[in-house]
Write an enzyme that holds these catalytic residues in place. Sequence first.
Site, PDB file in Angstrom:
ATOM      1  N   LYS A   1      -9.080  12.865   4.651  1.00  0.00           N
ATOM      2  CA  LYS A   1      -8.158  11.730   4.603  1.00  0.00           C
ATOM      3  C   LYS A   1      -7.201  11.864   5.782  1.00  0.00           C
ATOM      4  O   LYS A   1      -7.187  12.885   6.474  1.00  0.00           O
ATOM      5  CB  LYS A   1      -7.385  11.673   3.284  1.00  0.00           C
ATOM      6  N   ARG A   2      -6.398  10.837   5.997  1.00  0.00           N
ATOM      7  CA  ARG A   2      -5.394  10.906   7.054  1.00  0.00           C
ATOM      8  C   ARG A   2      -4.496  12.136   6.820  1.00  0.00           C
ATOM      9  O   ARG A   2      -4.155  12.461   5.691  1.00  0.00           O
ATOM     10  CB  ARG A   2      -4.569   9.620   7.037  1.00  0.00           C
TER      11      ARG A   2
ATOM     12  N   LYS B   1     -14.969   7.282  -3.945  1.00  0.00           N
ATOM     13  CA  LYS B   1     -16.270   7.546  -3.312  1.00  0.00           C
ATOM     14  C   LYS B   1     -16.798   8.918  -3.723  1.00  0.00           C
ATOM     15  O   LYS B   1     -17.987   9.079  -4.023  1.00  0.00           O
ATOM     16  CB  LYS B   1     -16.117   7.481  -1.787  1.00  0.00           C
TER      17      LYS B   1
ATOM     18  N   HIS C   1       0.807  -1.224   0.000  1.00  0.00           N
ATOM     19  CA  HIS C   1       0.000   0.000   0.000  1.00  0.00           C
ATOM     20  C   HIS C   1       0.840   1.275   0.000  1.00  0.00           C
ATOM     21  O   HIS C   1       0.280   2.352   0.203  1.00  0.00           O
ATOM     22  CB  HIS C   1      -0.908   0.034   1.226  1.00  0.00           C
TER      23      HIS C   1
ATOM     24  N   THR D   1      -8.978   5.713  -1.932  1.00  0.00           N
ATOM     25  CA  THR D   1     -10.338   5.209  -2.142  1.00  0.00           C
ATOM     26  C   THR D   1     -11.355   6.323  -1.912  1.00  0.00           C
ATOM     27  O   THR D   1     -12.452   6.288  -2.469  1.00  0.00           O
ATOM     28  CB  THR D   1     -10.655   4.023  -1.215  1.00  0.00           C
TER      29      THR D   1
ATOM     30  N   LYS E   1       0.056  13.880   1.514  1.00  0.00           N
ATOM     31  CA  LYS E   1      -1.304  14.156   1.041  1.00  0.00           C
ATOM     32  C   LYS E   1      -1.547  15.659   0.874  1.00  0.00           C
ATOM     33  O   LYS E   1      -2.541  16.076   0.305  1.00  0.00           O
ATOM     34  CB  LYS E   1      -2.326  13.537   1.986  1.00  0.00           C
TER      35      LYS E   1
END
Length: 797
Positions: free
Chosen positions: A534-535, A646, A354, A642, A540
């Site tokens: 998100k985290r 969504k 991942h 993911t 990110k």
Amino acid sequence: MNAVTPIAADALRDQIQRHLTYTIGKDKGHASHFDWRMAVSYAVRDLIVDSWFAATRKTYEAKGKRVYYLSMEFLIGRILDDAVVNLGLHDQIKAVLAEDGIALDDVIADEPDAALGNGGLGRLAACFLESLSTLGCPAHGYGIRYEHGLFRQRFSGGQQVESPEDWLNQPHPWEFERPEASYTIPFNGYVTDEDGQSVWHPAETVHARAYDTPVVGWQGRWSNTLRLWGAHPTELFDLERFNSGDHTAAAAPEALARTLSRVLYPEDTTDSGKELRLKQEFFLTSAALQDILRRFLSEYDDLSLLPEKVAIQMNDTHPALAGPELIRLLVDVHGLDWARARDIAGRTLNYTNHTLLPEALERWSTWLMGRVLPRHMQIIERIDAEHAQATGCAPHLRIVWQDQVLMGTLAFVMAQHVNGVSALHTELMKDTVFADLHMLYPGRILNQTNGVTPRRWMRLSNPALSRVITDRIGSGWESDLGRLSALVDHAEDAGLHGDIRAAKTANKQAFATWLQNTTGQIINPDAMFDVQVKRIHEYKRQLMNIFETIARWSAIRSNPDANWTPRVKIFGGKAAPGYFTAKDVIRLINDVANVVNNDPATAHLLQIVYPANYNVSMAQRLIPAADLSEQISTAGKEASGTGNMKLTMNGALTIGTLDGANVEILEHVGAENFFLFGMTAQQAAARGANPGHARSAILASKPLQDVLQMIAEGRFSPEDPSRYHGLVDHTWNHDPFLVTSDFDAYLQCQKQVDVAYRDTTRWDQMVLRNIAGSGFFSSDRTIKGYMNDIWHTQSLL
């Protein structure tokens, strides 16, 4: 197997009433929402159990291959609403409860989210379990029954504060405790050689006890099992020590056991934290493998059949000890010779990677591994020696290197297949983090692009949009998401555009109402909802988002009469407790929000929202309400994502980089329906190799210089002007994830978003194309890929 037989309203009413009276011990007049929720949950669980038992019987009769999915996380969210939707009981239960003045939504909202995961990896595992059941693939998920799980997040003075989750402080109606399914898990001690056999003499042991939750698929045609392990002491306490007055030492066995299954991802910046995390990973892995072998041997007496009947998937490196542990059990417990055990293990295990971040591939010191798991250290060294002998690899490609056990290498070497989770990620695995191992083991790496279940993330989360879709293309898309492509036939239908826009408007109003009721914050539902959830992690790039927000705020103040598109910037996510840079970013977001939201000159055009404790239930409210999806990670760093899927299938347009599954989303929805900016992975790698990249990018960008100056001078922290000097210095002189290099491109792309949003016709067409193009991103498609390419197993439906 057929769908669950519909239940008449009278029978359903009787079931709920029976559980309310005889299971919960309450009458209607004194029942709370908790009581009603428990009664409804038990009634729905009863309906699931029949399909669960039928699936188990059919699995044993078929004698086919079973799948076992090992994961430290299963972010399952609330179970009641998911089960009600999959069984098609929503309207019936709603009507039955309404007879007693009870709202189903209130009953569902009473259920706490199971705190069993952190973010995308855990939510992916949950989606996979639901798809495995929908597709009728015999499977077990194995995880840990965390007493507190991931921490509950709140903000104090803008800072993240962690406190324990309390989801298990009340009865959990969905699980069945299995005290007969209990296994001894050893730790520490020493190994002796006895007549040529290695014998492990553990110094500590705990029991892993099983707690089973049925996972029902769409229409209730099949149910699989999520088996979570709870740690229990092998001896409650030392009575002799207790009676002698040493009460603390007497309770040590119980304390060890409770600690093992208490918290997800304990802080591991200390030696004791590292030891606890390693023990947790072995606890899960050993319990699962002992259970798998017990079940296999109840049907077969030849262990060489194991690879034909069992497929074990290691979700990330957390269960990477499955290789040496399976060999240990086969050799030390079941008496196989080494070569046979090694061959069986290598054909049974598979590994999902991942991450492309080398630092995220776990590694343990040989000292810690050898002390906590001395027998496994021996086995790992032998696996490593054989790996080196067979490949002639360089020292840095060994499993044991520089006094560390490299868990990514161990998982890779022990797996039959190693898969990435998006097309780009898989190719980058071959070129970067596993490039040399790919050369040594050609053909081992393959791709399975992630997906999400449309049952929870559309049918359940977004009933308004789901009704619009069904009205236009009919039912059946819930289990065949590719049918959404039929919406393209209506691409010019203004009525359809209006219906989709009406659904979005309703979802935005619902989220705004929930936010006001929950936090007191009032937002404008007519503004664009610009969402990044998100985290919180540097790669990110939430930092780039808040930088752009500051630049936007400053520009509005300078030119308030320009044609601005009103926005609500919505953030959500948690930072690991020991990740101090990420926690600084959280505080900065909250400090900027405090200034911007209280500026009367801009508040009607720009608001910032950061609700604490983002989880699955919040996501189900927010994702259907999103207009813009921020997928802005540094190219080459995000494996897949993911949340991006969504948001796309719920009609949010993406602003994003060519990273992870963004690449495939762009291909499926069309480049004209995607706001793309930034460097490619190759360009980012080249840019990052330049030591002065950050400073040169900042010097070339006046807007970015102004943002950093405002932060540095304390504009957003006047009570502590130096608060973010470290973060600003880090940005000027390091910036490992290239926020500065992509900033100007991001700023310009956001201006394109503003223009597009004001053109309602164009935006509506782009939204439709995104929804229609999202069918590929169903977890059903992903699981079919695993079944065909990795597990070689069949559906029993």
